[in-house]
Write a protein that holds these residues in place. Structure first.
Motif, mmCIF file in Angstrom:
data_model
loop_
_atom_site.group_PDB
_atom_site.id
_atom_site.type_symbol
_atom_site.label_atom_id
_atom_site.label_comp_id
_atom_site.label_asym_id
_atom_site.label_seq_id
_atom_site.Cartn_x
_atom_site.Cartn_y
_atom_site.Cartn_z
ATOM 1 N N LEU A 2 18.170 57.638 18.840
ATOM 2 C CA LEU A 2 18.583 57.354 20.218
ATOM 3 C C LEU A 2 19.134 55.940 20.336
ATOM 4 N N LYS A 3 18.542 55.003 19.626
ATOM 5 C CA LYS A 3 19.040 53.633 19.653
ATOM 6 C C LYS A 3 20.438 53.562 19.026
ATOM 7 N N ALA A 4 20.642 54.270 17.917
ATOM 8 C CA ALA A 4 21.967 54.306 17.295
ATOM 9 C C ALA A 4 22.989 54.914 18.250
ATOM 10 N N GLN A 5 22.574 55.981 18.954
ATOM 11 C CA GLN A 5 23.457 56.607 19.931
ATOM 12 C C GLN A 5 23.784 55.636 21.069
ATOM 13 N N ALA A 6 22.805 54.870 21.513
ATOM 14 C CA ALA A 6 23.024 53.908 22.593
ATOM 15 C C ALA A 6 24.045 52.853 22.189
ATOM 16 N N VAL A 7 23.940 52.337 20.964
ATOM 17 C CA VAL A 7 24.900 51.337 20.489
ATOM 18 C C VAL A 7 26.302 51.932 20.424
ATOM 19 N N CYS A 8 26.416 53.159 19.908
ATOM 20 C CA CYS A 8 27.728 53.824 19.831
ATOM 21 C C CYS A 8 28.308 54.061 21.222
ATOM 22 N N ALA A 9 27.480 54.552 22.129
ATOM 23 C CA ALA A 9 27.956 54.844 23.486
ATOM 24 C C ALA A 9 28.378 53.564 24.196
ATOM 25 N N ARG A 10 27.617 52.481 24.016
ATOM 26 C CA ARG A 10 27.977 51.206 24.649
ATOM 27 C C ARG A 10 29.292 50.679 24.082
ATOM 28 N N THR A 11 29.446 50.765 22.761
ATOM 29 C CA THR A 11 30.668 50.285 22.115
ATOM 30 C C THR A 11 31.880 51.072 22.593
ATOM 31 N N TYR A 12 31.735 52.375 22.658
ATOM 32 C CA TYR A 12 32.837 53.238 23.116
ATOM 33 C C TYR A 12 33.215 52.882 24.551
ATOM 34 N N ALA A 13 32.213 52.709 25.402
ATOM 35 C CA ALA A 13 32.478 52.395 26.803
ATOM 36 C C ALA A 13 33.131 51.024 26.947
ATOM 37 N N TYR A 14 32.623 50.044 26.222
ATOM 38 C CA TYR A 14 33.140 48.682 26.360
ATOM 39 C C TYR A 14 34.590 48.606 25.885
ATOM 40 N N ASP A 15 34.924 49.367 24.875
ATOM 41 C CA ASP A 15 36.306 49.404 24.406
ATOM 42 C C ASP A 15 37.234 49.870 25.523
ATOM 43 N N HIS A 16 36.791 50.844 26.313
ATOM 44 C CA HIS A 16 37.616 51.313 27.430
ATOM 45 C C HIS A 16 37.563 50.354 28.618
ATOM 46 N N MET A 17 36.541 49.546 28.720
ATOM 47 C CA MET A 17 36.529 48.504 29.742
ATOM 48 C C MET A 17 37.613 47.467 29.453
ATOM 49 N N LEU A 18 37.928 47.306 28.182
ATOM 50 C CA LEU A 18 39.011 46.404 27.793
ATOM 51 C C LEU A 18 40.372 47.066 27.935
ATOM 52 N N ARG A 19 40.414 48.383 27.824
ATOM 53 C CA ARG A 19 41.673 49.139 27.906
ATOM 54 C C ARG A 19 41.430 50.362 28.787
ATOM 55 N N ALA A 20 41.608 50.193 30.072
ATOM 56 C CA ALA A 20 41.241 51.230 31.040
ATOM 57 C C ALA A 20 42.043 52.504 30.830
ATOM 58 N N ALA A 21 41.357 53.630 30.938
ATOM 59 C CA ALA A 21 42.011 54.933 30.786
ATOM 60 C C ALA A 21 42.781 55.329 32.033
ATOM 61 N N TYR A 22 42.340 54.857 33.209
ATOM 62 C CA TYR A 22 42.974 55.252 34.472
ATOM 63 C C TYR A 22 43.327 54.015 35.300
ATOM 64 N N PRO A 23 44.301 53.213 34.863
ATOM 65 C CA PRO A 23 44.645 52.003 35.625
ATOM 66 C C PRO A 23 45.128 52.304 37.038
ATOM 67 N N GLY A 24 45.783 53.462 37.228
ATOM 68 C CA GLY A 24 46.270 53.814 38.555
ATOM 69 C C GLY A 24 45.169 54.047 39.564
ATOM 70 N N TYR A 25 43.977 54.380 39.070
ATOM 71 C CA TYR A 25 42.813 54.542 39.940
ATOM 72 C C TYR A 25 41.844 53.364 39.793
ATOM 73 N N GLY A 26 42.133 52.480 38.855
ATOM 74 C CA GLY A 26 41.223 51.370 38.610
ATOM 75 C C GLY A 26 39.938 51.800 37.949
ATOM 76 N N ALA A 27 39.988 52.835 37.104
ATOM 77 C CA ALA A 27 38.799 53.353 36.436
ATOM 78 C C ALA A 27 38.943 53.205 34.923
ATOM 79 N N HIS A 28 37.843 52.840 34.281
ATOM 80 C CA HIS A 28 37.868 52.664 32.830
ATOM 81 C C HIS A 28 37.786 53.995 32.089
ATOM 82 N N VAL A 29 36.980 54.919 32.588
ATOM 83 C CA VAL A 29 36.766 56.231 31.964
ATOM 84 C C VAL A 29 36.528 57.243 33.074
ATOM 85 N N ASP A 30 36.470 58.521 32.705
ATOM 86 C CA ASP A 30 35.923 59.497 33.641
ATOM 87 C C ASP A 30 34.566 59.960 33.122
#
Length: 654
Positions: free
Chosen positions: A323-351
């Motif tokens: 679970l800890k390994a999963q948490a690190v992976c999930a945080r890394t994946y999310a933070y990468d999209h915080m740097l490169r938003a998937a939905y700039p037109g809505y101002g959202a990083h991910v769905d």
């Protein structure tokens, strides 16, 4: 005498005639002299013009919205279209005050600077959204871009940027204005980001935009609405419901914000369905009115977002280290999209769907929340210091693949994601000297059809996942539905026309697919690293098609009806996508026609990065989080984004 008047004509004598001739000659000579004189004058004028050079017109060039790096004593240093350029000053230039590190229009005349117009009006605020036409800034509203706006990242290495590079929800960027339009973006800093913005999809993840919403909270909450400068607020009690649709009076401005009055309060969406039932969300909600519906954005602390991601992505019953390994992976994946938003037109990083990471589909669990807290702020970085692509999947067949399965340009740079066997022996060899070739051998060896067939039709007792139901499976299609397969081919062609090709005059080319008759051949003609199916050949009497990539193959060979038979005897529906592309294909023939096929395969998912069930069984065997991540992501290390330069133990995981 006659009545007619008599007329007398006087004739010139000889002397008079001689005088007349002389006069005519003199007059002719005079005219000739005048003509020659005129030609001589014209000659002199033409000669003078030839000897006098014509002054060329000055070459004038206007550079719009450039970044002035420095204004030295002799030259102006600018950053123009991604390059540094320097120009001398013209004699007529009137240098403005404090031109250094400003956006300006400059005029070059014959290559020297003759005019500088500084753009000094600037604003700063949280960036809420942006598209090709403009940008919304908290406190200012929607501001259009000028036709020739420019963006600059002025911290670290000076680079050009665009609106899609902005950090949405943050005020890291100054906006330069000219006549009410944004002519420049100045990204001035990059700080650790604590909040993520998630686009909440409709019930059962059916779409991006809502037509109506029924909202409440488990505490008192406030609805803020109206235009900037005229914002209004209404407060509601816990459990009171607010209904908002496109015609709602709350949309007197474009945006409505719903915020619990205490930090631990949650917003409840009464008409949105999830597996847990009616979902509730930490943070606050923003409702953005668009032409097609309401975009619903949940702004929430990244760590609290993970409380609802990790149990949705990995069962809470799994061991703590997994679970800890999963948490690190999930945080890394999310933070990468915080740097490169998937939905700039809505101002959202991910769905909140499987397109990114499933969020809040399952209720928060104590074990997963603990895993998030114990890895607080930890991100996975490559040896070069960039965020790792922390990809993961459900279950391996005993071997994984590499990023080439996705057919992207980026894949070649993800060399820390490699095909390898998933067993204790592979873990030991990865850390030992002189075993580099042994580790890479299995990925290459299983590209061979016979070698992979022998592998997938057997079991390795030492594989971490040998006891998992998905470790081996079969899939039977007794009768091919060519109409169904044709529609699948058309959909994958529409998704990426370069990955579904047709044989034309001896070459495979990209062209629309209009028909699919009885099949005369069906086979895997190329395998990727680790044996994953990479190219599928479909042959008919009229046409031959090539389907490229593991995802497309999984889609095209799924008939939407047959069930997956797992090695534990359980049957599972497979409505749209086969569990993996680690399989061999055996066609059923009748009179040289392929009528059906059987797939013998293993694993669940794309096979790149961390196998979640592999991590589970590694944790059961005593491996800790850092060892699990080090195995799946070679030469990577953990660093706490909120405590720069430190891992929890202060060491690399590699």
């Amino acid at each position: 005498m006659s009545g007619k008047k008599e007329t007398h004509h006087r004739r010139l004598n000889k002397s008079q005639r001689m005088q007349m001739k002389a006069f005519v000659c003199v007059l002719g000579l005079l005219l000739l002299f005048i003509l020659l004189l005129g030609r001589f004058v014209l000659f002199l004028i033409h000669r003078e013009r030839e000897e006098t050079p014509i002054e060329p017109s000055p070459v004038i060039q206007e550079l719009k919205n450039i970044w002035i790096m420095d204004a030295g004593e002799e030259k102006l240093l600018i950053f123009h279209e991604g390059k540094e350029e320097s120009y001398a000053y013209g004699e007529t230039l009137q240098m403005p005050d404090h031109p250094r590190e400003q956006i300006a229009d400059i005029v070059l005349t014959d290559g020297v600077v003759t005019d500088i117009s500084l753009k000094t009006e600037k604003i700063n605020g949280r960036i809420l959204r942006a598209d090709g036409d403009g940008i919304e800034v908290e406190g200012y509203g929607w501001l259009p871009f000028s036709e020739d706006y420019k963006g600059y990242r002025i911290y670290n290495t000076l680079e050009m940027c665009t609106a899609s590079d902005l950090s949405f929800g943050y005020s890291f960027t100054d906006l330069v204005l000219d006549n009410g339009q944004v002519c420049g973006l100045l990204m001035v800093k990059e700080e650790a980001m604590e909040y993520i913005r998630v686009l909440i999809k409709t019930g059962d993840y059916g779409g991006l935009l809502h037509q109506s919403l029924v909202i409440t909270s488990d505490t008192d909450f406030t609805v803020q609405y109206g235009s900037y400068g005229e914002l209004k607020e209404e407060t509601f009690g816990a459990g009171e419901e607010v209904s908002i649709d496109l015609e709602s009076p709350y949309f007197s401005g474009d945006r409505v914000t719903v915020t619990p009055n205490v930090l631990t309060g949650k917003v409840i969406l009464k008409n949105v369905n999830r597996s847990q039932g009616i979902p509730s969300y930490r943070g606050h909600m923003e409702l953005l009115k668009t032409q097609d519906g309401i975009a619903l954005i949940n702004e929430v602390l990244l760590e609290e977002y993970l409380y609802s991601v990790v149990p949705s992505e990995m069962p809470a019953s799994y061991p703590e280290e997994a679970l800890k390994a999963q948490a690190v992976c999930a945080r890394t994946y999310a933070y990468d999209h915080m740097l490169r938003a998937a939905y700039p037109g809505y101002g959202a990083h991910v769905d909140d769907s499987t397109s990114y990471q499933v969020y809040n589909n399952i209720l928060e669990q104590e074990s997963t929340t603990t895993a998030v807290k114990e890895t607080y702020g930890q991100l996975l970085y490559t040896g070069e210091g960039t965020l790792a692509g922390a990809y993961y999947y459900s279950t391996s067949c005993g071997v994984g693949s590499d990023a080439s399965v996705w057919k992207t340009e980026e894949a070649e740079t993800l060399d820390y994601l490699r095909a390898k066997a998933l067993n204790p022996e592979a873990v030991e060899k990865q850390g030992a000297e002189g075993t580099e070739n042994e580790l890479s051998d299995i990925g290459e060896r299983l590209k061979d059809e016979d070698a992979f067939a022998a592998f997938i039709c057997s079991k390795n007792a030492s594989d971490f996942e040998v006891s998992e139901g998905w470790y081996r499976w079969t899939y039977q299609v007794p009768q091919i539905d060519t109409d169904y397969m044709l529609e699948a081919l058309k959909k994958r062609y529409a998704a990426n026309e370069k990955l579904v090709l047709t044989l034309v005059d001896g070459e495979f080319v990209s062209t629309p697919i209009s028909e699919l008759s009885e099949l005369t051949g069906l086979s895997i003609v190329k395998r990727g690293s680790g044996g994953v199916a990479d190219e599928l050949m479909i042959e008919t009497k009229e046409h031959t098609y090539k389907v490229i990539s593991e995802h497309n193959i999984r889609y095209v060979l799924n008939n939407g009806e047959s069930k997956i038979l797992r090695q534990d005897g359980s049957q599972v529906d497979s409505p749209s996508l086969l569990p993996s592309a680690f399989f061999i294909l055996s066609p059923s023939m009748e009179k040289e026609i392929v009528v059906g096929y059987t797939l013998t395969g293993g694993g669940f998912g794309h096979g790149v990065g961390m196998s979640q069930n592999g991590a589970r069984n590694m944790a059961k065997s005593g491996y800790v989080c850092e060892e699990i991540l080090s195995f799946f992501y070679e030469n990577c290390f953990i660093e706490n984004v909120y405590q720069e330069g430190q891992t929890e133990e202060g060491q690399s995981i590699a």
